[in-house]
Design an enzyme around this catalytic site. Structure first.
Site, PDB file in Angstrom:
ATOM      1  N   LYS A 179       0.856  -1.299   0.212  1.00  0.00           N
ATOM      2  CA  LYS A 179      -0.244   0.139  -0.079  1.00  0.00           C
ATOM      3  C   LYS A 179       1.046   1.148  -0.032  1.00  0.00           C
ATOM      4  O   LYS A 179       1.936   1.201   0.525  1.00  0.00           O
ATOM      5  CB  LYS A 179      -0.832   0.009   1.232  1.00  0.00           C
ATOM      6  CG  LYS A 179      -2.279   0.732   1.252  1.00  0.00           C
ATOM      7  CD  LYS A 179      -2.937  -0.185   0.396  1.00  0.00           C
ATOM      8  CE  LYS A 179      -4.451   0.727   0.538  1.00  0.00           C
ATOM      9  NZ  LYS A 179      -5.827  -0.264   0.126  1.00  0.00           N
TER      10      LYS A 179
HETATM   11  P1  NAD Z   1     -13.533   7.337  -2.325  1.00  0.00           P
HETATM   12  O1  NAD Z   1     -12.613   8.293  -2.183  1.00  0.00           O
HETATM   13  O2  NAD Z   1     -14.380   7.198  -3.647  1.00  0.00           O
HETATM   14  O3  NAD Z   1     -15.022   7.833  -1.363  1.00  0.00           O
HETATM   15  C1  NAD Z   1     -14.663   7.788  -0.067  1.00  0.00           C
HETATM   16  C2  NAD Z   1     -16.011   8.232   0.503  1.00  0.00           C
HETATM   17  O4  NAD Z   1     -15.823   8.512   1.830  1.00  0.00           O
HETATM   18  C3  NAD Z   1     -16.697   9.697  -0.013  1.00  0.00           C
HETATM   19  O5  NAD Z   1     -17.899   9.689  -0.197  1.00  0.00           O
HETATM   20  C4  NAD Z   1     -16.252  10.582   1.171  1.00  0.00           C
HETATM   21  O6  NAD Z   1     -17.029  11.559   1.128  1.00  0.00           O
HETATM   22  C5  NAD Z   1     -16.418   9.850   2.281  1.00  0.00           C
HETATM   23  N1  NAD Z   1     -15.511  10.309   3.506  1.00  0.00           N
HETATM   24  C6  NAD Z   1     -14.377  10.971   3.640  1.00  0.00           C
HETATM   25  N2  NAD Z   1     -14.130  11.053   4.875  1.00  0.00           N
HETATM   26  C7  NAD Z   1     -15.037  10.921   5.753  1.00  0.00           C
HETATM   27  C8  NAD Z   1     -15.647  11.102   6.947  1.00  0.00           C
HETATM   28  N3  NAD Z   1     -14.683  11.782   7.727  1.00  0.00           N
HETATM   29  N4  NAD Z   1     -16.832  10.901   7.266  1.00  0.00           N
HETATM   30  C9  NAD Z   1     -17.750  10.186   6.508  1.00  0.00           C
HETATM   31  N5  NAD Z   1     -17.264  10.201   5.178  1.00  0.00           N
HETATM   32  C10 NAD Z   1     -16.259  10.260   4.801  1.00  0.00           C
HETATM   33  O7  NAD Z   1     -13.169   6.001  -1.599  1.00  0.00           O
HETATM   34  P2  NAD Z   1     -13.327   4.354  -1.994  1.00  0.00           P
HETATM   35  O8  NAD Z   1     -12.488   4.117  -3.133  1.00  0.00           O
HETATM   36  O9  NAD Z   1     -14.900   4.308  -2.075  1.00  0.00           O
HETATM   37  O10 NAD Z   1     -12.777   3.607  -0.766  1.00  0.00           O
HETATM   38  C11 NAD Z   1     -13.506   3.803   0.637  1.00  0.00           C
HETATM   39  C12 NAD Z   1     -12.995   2.515   1.451  1.00  0.00           C
HETATM   40  O11 NAD Z   1     -13.056   1.600   0.864  1.00  0.00           O
HETATM   41  C13 NAD Z   1     -11.697   2.934   2.005  1.00  0.00           C
HETATM   42  O12 NAD Z   1     -11.565   2.689   3.250  1.00  0.00           O
HETATM   43  C14 NAD Z   1     -10.790   1.903   0.960  1.00  0.00           C
HETATM   44  O13 NAD Z   1      -9.749   1.795   1.505  1.00  0.00           O
HETATM   45  C15 NAD Z   1     -11.917   0.901   0.876  1.00  0.00           C
HETATM   46  N6  NAD Z   1     -11.653   0.256  -0.191  1.00  0.00           N
HETATM   47  C16 NAD Z   1     -11.597   0.762  -1.616  1.00  0.00           C
HETATM   48  C17 NAD Z   1     -11.446  -0.266  -2.421  1.00  0.00           C
HETATM   49  C18 NAD Z   1     -11.866   0.339  -4.010  1.00  0.00           C
HETATM   50  O14 NAD Z   1     -11.679  -0.563  -4.852  1.00  0.00           O
HETATM   51  N7  NAD Z   1     -12.301   1.532  -4.111  1.00  0.00           N
HETATM   52  C19 NAD Z   1     -11.246  -1.501  -2.488  1.00  0.00           C
HETATM   53  C20 NAD Z   1     -10.892  -2.020  -1.138  1.00  0.00           C
HETATM   54  C21 NAD Z   1     -11.171  -1.068  -0.142  1.00  0.00           C
END
Ligand code: NAD
Length: 512
Positions: A179
């Site tokens: 990561k």
């Molecule tokens: P993203 O940046 O597309 O979206 C993040 C979301 O979280 C947004 O809606 C944002 O407004 C919200 N957010 C940020 N800070 C916040 C807070 N303090 N309180 C409430 N909401 C908040 O990110 P993503 O790709 O959707 O990833 C979200 C989570 O899923 C992360 O933990 C990431 O590590 C995990 N994840 C993502 C993937 C992927 O394929 N994108 C895969 C595995 C895990």
């Protein structure tokens, strides 16, 4: 709990040691080989480096206390095309703003017509801290996302890299865990600055990664566009650059990305939820869910669950929280957040067809499923005491604290742990990597068919470990993994990961 056998250092409590609690619990339970445990307790490599970029000149809002001195300053008229608005309220200034301009400036202050007073901040180079943690590669090349966010740290990347080691093992894809990213709020940069930062990051990272060595992907604050830039910078000038396409995953489908990758994490979570209901002889249709995070994972999971007949009641994101007891129309909310140029923060806040509630009220909404899909550490002990759901289905990485876990268990709230709940992303990343190697392009139906089979069979193995019901069926075989006693789902998932990783050390031995 049995005493830890491999640790020699005094334990200082950090987010990393906290996140490793479940590792130690599962390692104790299965009597993990001591040396394997040592190999997994700390990452193989922790890279910290710095990237510099030149920031452009900005027009920053003038402090209120200074504004009275410029009451008589006339309006300046600049070509709007030459001013890129940023979320911190300033504008990036481009030279073309001066075409046919009328500028009145005193002490470097200008008044923009209809906007107010701004101070010119000259462009300057800026330094950003960057990271890549490579946790373990026993099962294959390091694999894991790239996060651009202001609140990252080495400890956090260690947690996330280790999680990838467990997740790739659980998904049974031939990768290890890694990561990385940059400590930056990407929303405070112009698109050109973000591009320059991304290219410089890859310039520094290039000696450390490669399609058979370490393969980044998108995470918070990065997307397919950023992956395209990383790919270009890595392959620039290479003689056989097309053979290197698999150096990053999560690319646009037109440049080697996989169909279904953008939705894959949400899709995988939906398959887990479907399987959870199937185990109870039911289906998600008619259920109600609340969501934290409406980004890639949250919005896609919501769309897919809604298409299965489940009702979204409330959403919280970084901008606000909305609630509608009659259900929120998910495609309509998606277009409010993503197809609306004036919604620059891409937030659900202000959505007109729902009530605006406070962030804390989210936890009081009565529903069947809670999906945390934002950042880590949100479901703390007190939050776990409050929530009114039957199932927590983790889309985010590490959304539940160890104390939160204990409270959920005490209250009998069921859990789909993150390492299987959001494994859809890395599973389809693996499909993308294979397609790149073979120069193939699979259809979305083929991708989703494979994903469903993979997620559901691994989910069933974890459930069998949790209930201690070793079985061999047409779709899965849990006989090798059950441990002779029942454990919670999170520990069960870790047991599966550790047994799969340990097999590599046992059967291949250690390089000397
Ligand atoms: P993203 O940046 O597309 O979206 C993040 C979301 O979280 C947004 O809606 C944002 O407004 C919200 N957010 C940020 N800070 C916040 C807070 N303090 N309180 C409430 N909401 C908040 O990110 P993503 O790709 O959707 O990833 C979200 C989570 O899923 C992360 O933990 C990431 O590590 C995990 N994840 C993502 C993937 C992927 O394929 N994108 C895969 C595995 C895990």
């Amino acid at each position: 709990m049995t005493a830890r056998v491999a640790s020699t250092e005094p334990t200082r409590q950090t987010v990393y040691t906290e996140a490793m609690e479940v590792f130690h619990r599962a390692a104790d339970l299965i009597g993990l080989d001591r040396r394997v445990r040592m190999e997994l307790e700390e990452p193989d490599y922790e890279h910290i480096f710095y990237v510099t970029v030149k920031l452009h000149t900005r027009l920053s809002p003038l402090a209120t206390s200074e504004q009275s001195r410029y009451k008589d300053l006339p309006d300046s008229e600049l070509l709007p095309d030459g001013l890129e608005p940023l979320l911190d309220g300033s504008f990036v200034f481009k030279r073309r703003a001066l075409i046919n301009a009328n500028v009145f400036m005193r002490d470097g202050v200008v008044r923009l017509k209809g906007k107010g007073l701004y101070k010119v901040v000259p462009g300057r180079p800026e330094r950003f801290k960057a990271y890549r943690v490579q946790h373990n590669q026993a099962r294959g090349p390091y694999k894991g996302g790239t996060r651009f966010h202001q609140d990252v740290s080495l400890d956090l990347f260690k947690v996330l890299a280790a999680e990838m080691t467990w997740k790739t093992a659980i998904a049974d894809v031939p990768f290890g865990g890694g990561k990385g990213g940059i400590k930056v709020d990407p929303k405070t940069l112009s698109s050109e600055e973000l591009e320059a930062l991304t290219l410089r990051y890859m310039y520094r990272l290039k000696p450390l990664i490669g399609p058979n060595l370490d393969i980044p992907a998108p995470d918070v604050g990065t997307d397919g566009t950023i992956m395209g830039l990383l790919l270009r910078q890595f392959t620039d000038g290479e003689r056989e650059r097309h053979s290197l396409r698999g150096v990053v995953t999560g690319k646009d489908t037109r440049i080697g990305g996989s169909e279904g990758r953008v939705r894959a994490t949400g899709q995988g979570l939906a398959y887990c939820i479907q399987e959870w209901y199937a185990d109870r002889g039911s289906v998600p249709a008619g259920s109600r869910f609340v969501l934290q995070g409406f980004g890639n994972v949250g919005s896609n999971a919501a769309e897919i669950l809604a298409s299965m007949g489940s009702k979204l009641l409330a959403v919280n994101d970084a901008g606000g929280t909305i609630f509608n007891p009659n259900g929120i129309d998910v495609p309509d909310l998606v277009s409010y957040v993503y197809d609306n140029p004036s919604n620059m923060r891409r937030t659900v806040a202000g959505y007109p067809k729902a009530q605006q509630i406070s962030r804390n009220d989210l936890w009081d909404v009565d529903a069947d499923i809670l999906i945390p899909a934002a950042l880590g550490g949100e479901i703390t002990g007190p939050v776990a005491e409050r929530i009114k759901v039957t199932l927590v289905a983790e889309g985010a990485n590490g959304p539940t604290t160890p104390e939160g876990d204990r409270v959920l268990a005490k209250r009998g709230i069921e859990l789909i742990p993150d390492i299987i709940g959001n494994a859809g992303g890395v599973t389809v990343s693996y499909y993308e990597w294979i397609q790149n190697k073979r120069m193939e392009h699979w259809s979305e139906t083929e991708v989703n068919g494979r994903l469903e089979q993979a997620i559901k069979s691994n989910y069933r193995i974890i459930r069998d470990i949790s209930r201690n019901t070793p079985r061999r069926t047409a779709t899965h075989n849990s006989q090798r993994y059950c441990i002779g006693r029942e454990v919670d789902m999170r520990t069960a998932a870790m047991v599966l990961a550790l047994k799969r990783i340990e097999a590599h050390y046992q059967l291949e031995g250690f390089s000397q």
